[in-house]
Write an enzyme that holds these catalytic residues in place. Sequence first.
Site, mmCIF file in Angstrom:
data_model
loop_
_atom_site.group_PDB
_atom_site.id
_atom_site.type_symbol
_atom_site.label_atom_id
_atom_site.label_comp_id
_atom_site.label_asym_id
_atom_site.label_seq_id
_atom_site.Cartn_x
_atom_site.Cartn_y
_atom_site.Cartn_z
ATOM 1 C CB CYS A 1 5.320 5.398 6.723
ATOM 2 S SG CYS A 1 3.685 4.684 6.850
ATOM 3 C CD GLU B 1 -2.708 1.200 0.258
ATOM 4 O OE1 GLU B 1 -3.457 0.249 -0.025
ATOM 5 O OE2 GLU B 1 -2.669 2.256 -0.422
ATOM 6 N NE ARG C 1 1.397 6.605 13.641
ATOM 7 C CZ ARG C 1 1.079 5.722 12.697
ATOM 8 N NH1 ARG C 1 1.447 4.465 12.827
ATOM 9 N NH2 ARG C 1 0.415 6.090 11.628
HETATM 10 C C1 UDX Z 1 4.548 8.099 3.283
HETATM 11 C C2 UDX Z 1 4.634 7.795 1.784
HETATM 12 O O1 UDX Z 1 4.552 9.015 1.040
HETATM 13 C C3 UDX Z 1 3.510 6.868 1.392
HETATM 14 O O2 UDX Z 1 3.602 6.535 0.011
HETATM 15 C C4 UDX Z 1 3.627 5.603 2.241
HETATM 16 O O3 UDX Z 1 2.613 4.700 1.923
HETATM 17 C C5 UDX Z 1 3.568 5.955 3.714
HETATM 18 O O4 UDX Z 1 4.585 6.889 4.020
HETATM 19 P P1 UDX Z 1 3.067 9.714 4.801
HETATM 20 O O5 UDX Z 1 3.796 9.171 5.985
HETATM 21 O O6 UDX Z 1 1.591 9.879 4.862
HETATM 22 O O7 UDX Z 1 3.347 8.812 3.517
HETATM 23 O O8 UDX Z 1 3.702 11.154 4.544
HETATM 24 P P2 UDX Z 1 4.453 11.931 3.365
HETATM 25 O O9 UDX Z 1 3.479 12.820 2.690
HETATM 26 O O10 UDX Z 1 5.273 11.042 2.538
HETATM 27 O O11 UDX Z 1 5.397 12.865 4.252
HETATM 28 C C6 UDX Z 1 6.358 12.281 5.120
HETATM 29 C C7 UDX Z 1 7.095 13.329 5.911
HETATM 30 O O12 UDX Z 1 8.010 14.026 5.080
HETATM 31 C C8 UDX Z 1 6.237 14.394 6.580
HETATM 32 O O13 UDX Z 1 6.707 14.600 7.896
HETATM 33 C C9 UDX Z 1 6.472 15.623 5.730
HETATM 34 O O14 UDX Z 1 6.310 16.811 6.459
HETATM 35 C C10 UDX Z 1 7.912 15.410 5.295
HETATM 36 N N1 UDX Z 1 8.272 16.100 4.048
HETATM 37 C C11 UDX Z 1 7.642 15.797 2.885
HETATM 38 C C12 UDX Z 1 9.295 17.031 4.055
HETATM 39 O O15 UDX Z 1 9.910 17.325 5.096
HETATM 40 N N2 UDX Z 1 9.633 17.643 2.880
HETATM 41 C C13 UDX Z 1 9.014 17.375 1.713
HETATM 42 O O16 UDX Z 1 9.380 17.959 0.698
HETATM 43 C C14 UDX Z 1 7.987 16.409 1.711
#
Ligand code: UDX
Length: 439
Positions: free
Chosen positions: A266, A152, A335
């Site tokens: 994640c 997923e 988290r």
């Molecule tokens: C992530 C993956 O994107 C997703 O495909 C997987 O299934 C689960 O893990 P998610 O944890 O929902 O999803 O968050 P995501 O949007 O990927 O952001 C992760 C972290 O990176 C956040 O803390 C966000 O603030 C940070 N981030 C994101 C940055 O610091 N800079 C960026 O440019 C993008």
Amino acid sequence: MRMTVIGTGYLGATHAACMAELGHEVLGVDVDQRKIDSLQKGEVPFYEPGLPEVLERNLEAGRLAFTTDYQEAADFANVHFIGVGTPQQRGSYAADTRYVEAVIEDLVPKLKGEHLILGKSTVPVGTAAALQQKADELAPEGTSVEIAWNPEFLREGYAVKDTITPDRIVLGVRGEDSAAEAVAREVYATPLSNDTPFIVTDLQTAELVKVSANAFLATKISFINAVSEVCEIVGADVTQLADAIGHDDRIGRKFLGAGLGFGGGCLPKDIRAFMARAGEVGADQALTFLREVDAINMRRRQRVIDLSREVLGSLIGKRVTVLGAAFKPNSDDVRDSPALAVAGQLSLAGASVRVYDPQGMDNARKVFPTLDYASSLEDALRGAELVILATEWDEFKTMDPEWAAGLVEGKVLIDGRNVLPVAAWQSAGWELHALGRSL
Ligand code: UDX
């Protein structure tokens, strides 16, 4: 099609509701009675835009129900998804697969006939094959159980969209005799009819696709944050730099947002589990760079603490407002949240910290009950000597700097996500600081 979804946390609840939305008959299963009761009433136990509507619509249509009874699940369908958690093990980098194993142990002895179990949880490579072995041992006489892996990729905040219209579907199968592809084609008939790329591969590759995707995203964020450290020293601007390199479509601008870095349920745990598993299978050197990715990410949190101290002289007794508690906007998930880590560390260093988040307050209170929580943005800003924007919610990005200036004691702000319009804030009299930019 009838199917069960076992584990109704973030992933499972979303998957169950969205499969029903695609027209299937779905039974969601969990060992947590409270979770099941709340979902059965149409209440989503976490914040996810659009999901409550999908849940309610499908409960009403009679396509979706929830239970804690594995026997009911075993009798309900021949296709079962697993969406339980695989958290980081205590005292180790490795993933804890005990909940996935428990599903097989609880479900398989109750099955009759031919069943397909599709794993969605993020697992260390080799888990699916081990689960197949376990299932073969536990299957009653005359029953056959196939394990396939269907990772997923949903993002929190976009979970419904990512499930109903995924950007790709990956399926790992055990070999030629697999029935999984035909079943998956039926399950995902709607997205497949819209030309969604469908990659059918072996179990190991499917397991690795997921952790590789997250490791790549984490690496991309830490790359720009490492460059950001250099920018800070030489007076360069990391956001302009990211725009400039992002125009190269081999690089791309997405996930080059420099700032407080990544958190959540994640990315941090997945890169650690990937490193641990690589070591276990004998590829000791292959992923050691992820240790650096992790360290760069953690240093950004420390940088905000150091910058706060530099700006205020001393942290002791200073009123600091942290805007954001969720690990990213449009989520109430705290988290491994960079925002909450910063708030907690500032408080431990002696500052008087006030936190505000549009959705993450209840969860934040559970993790850090000793912090002071404001009831609104206005309440949060009143009397602050330093404001830190730690999670880029729209409410913070679009805040009027003149209005905010009238509330605070000191017009000093650290933009931890590089999202505020600098000129407008400066002309309202604010002293602005950011990561990777000298303003
Ligand atoms: C992530 C993956 O994107 C997703 O495909 C997987 O299934 C689960 O893990 P998610 O944890 O929902 O999803 O968050 P995501 O949007 O990927 O952001 C992760 C972290 O990176 C956040 O803390 C966000 O603030 C940070 N981030 C994101 C940055 O610091 N800079 C960026 O440019 C993008």
